[in-house]
Design a protein around this motif. Structure first.
Motif, PDB file in Angstrom:
ATOM      1  N   UNK A 369       0.836  -1.200   0.000  1.00  0.00           N
ATOM      2  CA  UNK A 369       0.000   0.000   0.000  1.00  0.00           C
ATOM      3  C   UNK A 369       0.874   1.254   0.000  1.00  0.00           C
ATOM      4  N   UNK A 370       0.414   2.244  -0.744  1.00  0.00           N
ATOM      5  CA  UNK A 370       1.065   3.557  -0.796  1.00  0.00           C
ATOM      6  C   UNK A 370       0.106   4.576  -0.200  1.00  0.00           C
ATOM      7  N   UNK A 371       0.547   5.266   0.862  1.00  0.00           N
ATOM      8  CA  UNK A 371      -0.283   6.290   1.480  1.00  0.00           C
ATOM      9  C   UNK A 371      -0.344   7.516   0.563  1.00  0.00           C
ATOM     10  N   UNK A 372      -1.398   8.312   0.721  1.00  0.00           N
ATOM     11  CA  UNK A 372      -1.542   9.494  -0.132  1.00  0.00           C
ATOM     12  C   UNK A 372      -0.394  10.470   0.129  1.00  0.00           C
ATOM     13  N   UNK A 373       0.069  11.118  -0.927  1.00  0.00           N
ATOM     14  CA  UNK A 373       1.187  12.037  -0.801  1.00  0.00           C
ATOM     15  C   UNK A 373       1.083  13.111  -1.883  1.00  0.00           C
ATOM     16  N   UNK A 374       1.793  14.193  -1.671  1.00  0.00           N
ATOM     17  CA  UNK A 374       1.841  15.286  -2.649  1.00  0.00           C
ATOM     18  C   UNK A 374       2.910  14.969  -3.685  1.00  0.00           C
ATOM     19  N   UNK A 375       2.513  14.944  -4.933  1.00  0.00           N
ATOM     20  CA  UNK A 375       3.391  14.487  -6.009  1.00  0.00           C
ATOM     21  C   UNK A 375       4.669  15.333  -6.106  1.00  0.00           C
ATOM     22  N   UNK A 376       4.577  16.618  -5.892  1.00  0.00           N
ATOM     23  CA  UNK A 376       5.732  17.508  -6.086  1.00  0.00           C
ATOM     24  C   UNK A 376       6.596  17.645  -4.837  1.00  0.00           C
ATOM     25  N   UNK A 377       6.167  17.064  -3.711  1.00  0.00           N
ATOM     26  CA  UNK A 377       6.906  17.253  -2.454  1.00  0.00           C
ATOM     27  C   UNK A 377       7.679  16.012  -2.032  1.00  0.00           C
ATOM     28  N   UNK A 378       7.628  14.929  -2.799  1.00  0.00           N
ATOM     29  CA  UNK A 378       8.232  13.661  -2.385  1.00  0.00           C
ATOM     30  C   UNK A 378       9.244  13.211  -3.435  1.00  0.00           C
ATOM     31  N   UNK A 379      10.395  12.717  -2.983  1.00  0.00           N
ATOM     32  CA  UNK A 379      11.373  12.097  -3.866  1.00  0.00           C
ATOM     33  C   UNK A 379      11.036  10.606  -3.980  1.00  0.00           C
ATOM     34  N   UNK A 380      10.269  10.266  -4.984  1.00  0.00           N
ATOM     35  CA  UNK A 380       9.701   8.924  -5.119  1.00  0.00           C
ATOM     36  C   UNK A 380      10.480   8.041  -6.087  1.00  0.00           C
ATOM     37  N   UNK A 381      11.519   8.535  -6.713  1.00  0.00           N
ATOM     38  CA  UNK A 381      12.160   7.803  -7.797  1.00  0.00           C
ATOM     39  C   UNK A 381      12.938   6.579  -7.317  1.00  0.00           C
ATOM     40  N   UNK A 382      13.316   6.528  -6.038  1.00  0.00           N
ATOM     41  CA  UNK A 382      14.085   5.390  -5.533  1.00  0.00           C
ATOM     42  C   UNK A 382      13.268   4.501  -4.608  1.00  0.00           C
ATOM     43  N   UNK A 383      11.964   4.649  -4.616  1.00  0.00           N
ATOM     44  CA  UNK A 383      11.124   3.820  -3.740  1.00  0.00           C
ATOM     45  C   UNK A 383      11.260   2.346  -4.105  1.00  0.00           C
ATOM     46  N   UNK A 384      11.358   1.506  -3.099  1.00  0.00           N
ATOM     47  CA  UNK A 384      11.419   0.062  -3.319  1.00  0.00           C
ATOM     48  C   UNK A 384      11.077  -0.653  -2.023  1.00  0.00           C
ATOM     49  N   UNK A 385      10.705  -1.926  -2.167  1.00  0.00           N
ATOM     50  CA  UNK A 385      10.581  -2.823  -1.035  1.00  0.00           C
ATOM     51  C   UNK A 385      11.469  -4.028  -1.297  1.00  0.00           C
ATOM     52  N   UNK A 386      11.806  -4.735  -0.259  1.00  0.00           N
ATOM     53  CA  UNK A 386      12.694  -5.896  -0.383  1.00  0.00           C
ATOM     54  C   UNK A 386      12.143  -7.032   0.463  1.00  0.00           C
ATOM     55  N   UNK A 387      12.093  -8.212  -0.118  1.00  0.00           N
ATOM     56  CA  UNK A 387      11.701  -9.431   0.593  1.00  0.00           C
ATOM     57  C   UNK A 387      12.977 -10.141   1.049  1.00  0.00           C
ATOM     58  N   UNK A 388      13.291 -10.050   2.342  1.00  0.00           N
ATOM     59  CA  UNK A 388      14.381 -10.818   2.925  1.00  0.00           C
ATOM     60  C   UNK A 388      13.834 -12.159   3.399  1.00  0.00           C
ATOM     61  N   UNK A 389      14.492 -13.255   3.035  1.00  0.00           N
ATOM     62  CA  UNK A 389      13.975 -14.561   3.441  1.00  0.00           C
ATOM     63  C   UNK A 389      15.122 -15.537   3.661  1.00  0.00           C
ATOM     64  N   UNK A 390      14.860 -16.527   4.491  1.00  0.00           N
ATOM     65  CA  UNK A 390      15.837 -17.570   4.819  1.00  0.00           C
ATOM     66  C   UNK A 390      15.150 -18.919   4.728  1.00  0.00           C
ATOM     67  N   UNK A 391      15.932 -19.941   4.399  1.00  0.00           N
ATOM     68  CA  UNK A 391      15.448 -21.314   4.392  1.00  0.00           C
ATOM     69  C   UNK A 391      15.586 -21.887   5.802  1.00  0.00           C
ATOM     70  N   UNK A 392      14.504 -22.379   6.365  1.00  0.00           N
ATOM     71  CA  UNK A 392      14.533 -22.916   7.714  1.00  0.00           C
ATOM     72  C   UNK A 392      14.977 -24.376   7.684  1.00  0.00           C
ATOM     73  N   UNK A 393      15.810 -24.791   8.635  1.00  0.00           N
ATOM     74  CA  UNK A 393      16.205 -26.208   8.681  1.00  0.00           C
ATOM     75  C   UNK A 393      15.008 -27.098   8.991  1.00  0.00           C
ATOM     76  N   UNK A 394      15.126 -28.377   8.630  1.00  0.00           N
ATOM     77  CA  UNK A 394      14.014 -29.309   8.805  1.00  0.00           C
ATOM     78  C   UNK A 394      13.666 -29.536  10.276  1.00  0.00           C
TER      79      UNK A 394
END
Length: 423
Positions: A369-394
């Motif tokens: 989800x992206x909250x409402x924001x003012x288009x001219x007041x935000x530096x949005x060009x580097x926005x990203x999310x990252x999924x960090x994950x690990x394999x769990x042992x048996x």
């Protein structure tokens, strides 16, 4: 792997993985030959590649060998080794391209070493960092979105054209029916009135004449007022119906956008989002943490699948409380996976659920989800999310997510998803 190695190292690591890692059927097949002959696995691959090159370049049966190999490998992945099968989208692109080229084989085989180029093209569909099938699938999805948007616009224009016509037709249909019934019913009593008058004419002559003659004029005076004013007064009241479609728009809850799936919010975890209060979920810089592209293919074999694969695109306007995109994540490994979603624009960009554990083969929907924001007041060009994950042992039987799972694991991996905005 060092950054200077670049794309060539990724390709070489991908090839070594298919030769030495017994997770792949090619490595198991080469290993059996190596055990029986005593030769090195890479030497066996070089010999096989040289023989195949000679057959495809100089043999009269190159057409048969190339197409048989291109059909046999995906058939083994689909029917014999389904755990190693690529996605359905990539197989659709593979067989569509294969069919189109095979039809033109006889006209294109005049090109020297044509079948070698053909075989190399289908290998490049899956060799990193190219992965042509992803780019082709993204182009197809963009075309489908454009077609859907054009269809929606055409449907809206049709509905706008048809609504005024229906209003006019109802106006013309309402007034004609009321006048005929009173006019036809009133003459009937007028015709019946003279019939009884001749019978009692000798005695009650004065009585029937004044009593029965006055009733006809009142109905004649009452007939004209009801029909014309009633439809005319009702017609303008029916006209405000066109603005009715404007009412459902404000009825949308402010916490959701038009892109929300039906019932989407009910599938998400309730309560406050931990990304707002815990710094564990913040990406502080471009170099923060680690990147899955820097991990060799031996440690990043599509254990976790993401749809979309590279980026999320949010369309304007951005004045809604929440613009939500539902993406799918799937555990494609043979182990349980613990994951956590991080972002570099929290709390403006957040995910829900922000963490969890995926069982083997489990699919889950994550709402970004992206909250409402003012288009001219935000530096949005580097926005990203990252999924960090690990394999769990048996031997790990924990059913709830814990941050210690990341601290105690050496198999940390990351998938970056870029956030783009379409004004």
């Amino acid at each position: 792997m060092s950054d200077s190695c670049g794309d060539k190292c990724e390709t070489l690591e991908w090839l070594r993985e298919r030769i030495h890692n017994k997770k792949h059927f090619t490595a198991r097949f080469i290993g059996q030959i190596a055990d029986a002959s005593g030769m090195d696995a890479e030497l066996i691959v070089k010999i096989f590649g040289g023989v195949l090159f000679v057959i495809l370049a100089f043999s009269d049966h190159a057409h048969f060998f190339a197409n048989s190999l291109l059909v046999l490998v995906p058939a083994l992945l689909i029917f014999v080794f389904p755990a190693e099968k690529p996605t359905d989208d990539s197989l659709f692109i593979y067989f569509s391209l294969f069919g189109a080229l095979t039809v033109m084989d006889r006209s294109l085989e005049r090109i020297p070493c044509y079948y070698i180029f053909k075989l190399a093209l289908f290998v490049l569909l899956y060799v990193p960092p190219y992965e042509l099938h992803k780019r082709i699938s993204e182009l197809i999805q963009e075309q489908l979105k454009k077609q859907k948007s054009n269809e929606n616009v055409s449907e809206m224009s049709r509905s706008q054209r048809t609504t005024p016509k229906t209003n006019q037709s109802t106006r013309t249909a309402i007034p004609p029916p009321p006048p005929p019934p009173p006019v036809q019913e009133q003459p009937k009593p007028v015709e019946q009135a003279p019939a009884p008058a001749p019978a009692p004419a000798p005695e009650p002559v004065p009585v029937p004449v004044p009593v029965e003659q006055p009733p006809p004029p009142p109905p004649v005076e009452q007939a004209p007022p009801p029909p014309p004013p009633a439809p005319v007064a009702e017609a303008p009241q029916a006209q405000p119906e066109p603005p009715a479609p404007a009412d459902p728009e404000p009825k949308l809850p402010s916490s959701r956008s038009r892109s929300d799936l039906a019932g989407g919010s009910q599938r998400l975890k309730s309560g406050p989002n931990p990304m707002q209060s815990n710094s564990f979920y913040n990406l502080r810089s471009e170099s923060d943490g680690f990147n899955s592209r820097a991990i060799s293919p031996a440690g990043n074999l599509n254990d976790m699948l993401f749809r979309p694969t590279e980026k999320l695109v949010f369309n304007a306007p951005f004045d809604y409380d929440n613009l939500t995109y539902h993406m799918k994540i799937t555990n494609n490994s043979h182990h349980r996976i613990a994951y956590a979603v991080k972002g570099n624009a929290v709390p403006r960009v957040m995910a829900n659920p922000a963490f969890g554990i995926l069982n083997v083969g489990e699919m889950r929907i994550v709402a970004v989800s992206v909250q409402k924001f003012a288009w001219n007041d935000i530096d949005y060009q580097k926005d990203r999310i990252a999924f960090d994950y690990v394999l769990l042992p048996d031997d790990n039987k924990e059913k709830t997510f814990q941050m210690s799972m990341f601290q105690q694991s050496d198999s940390k991996r990351r998938k970056n998803i870029k956030i783009e905005y379409n004004p």
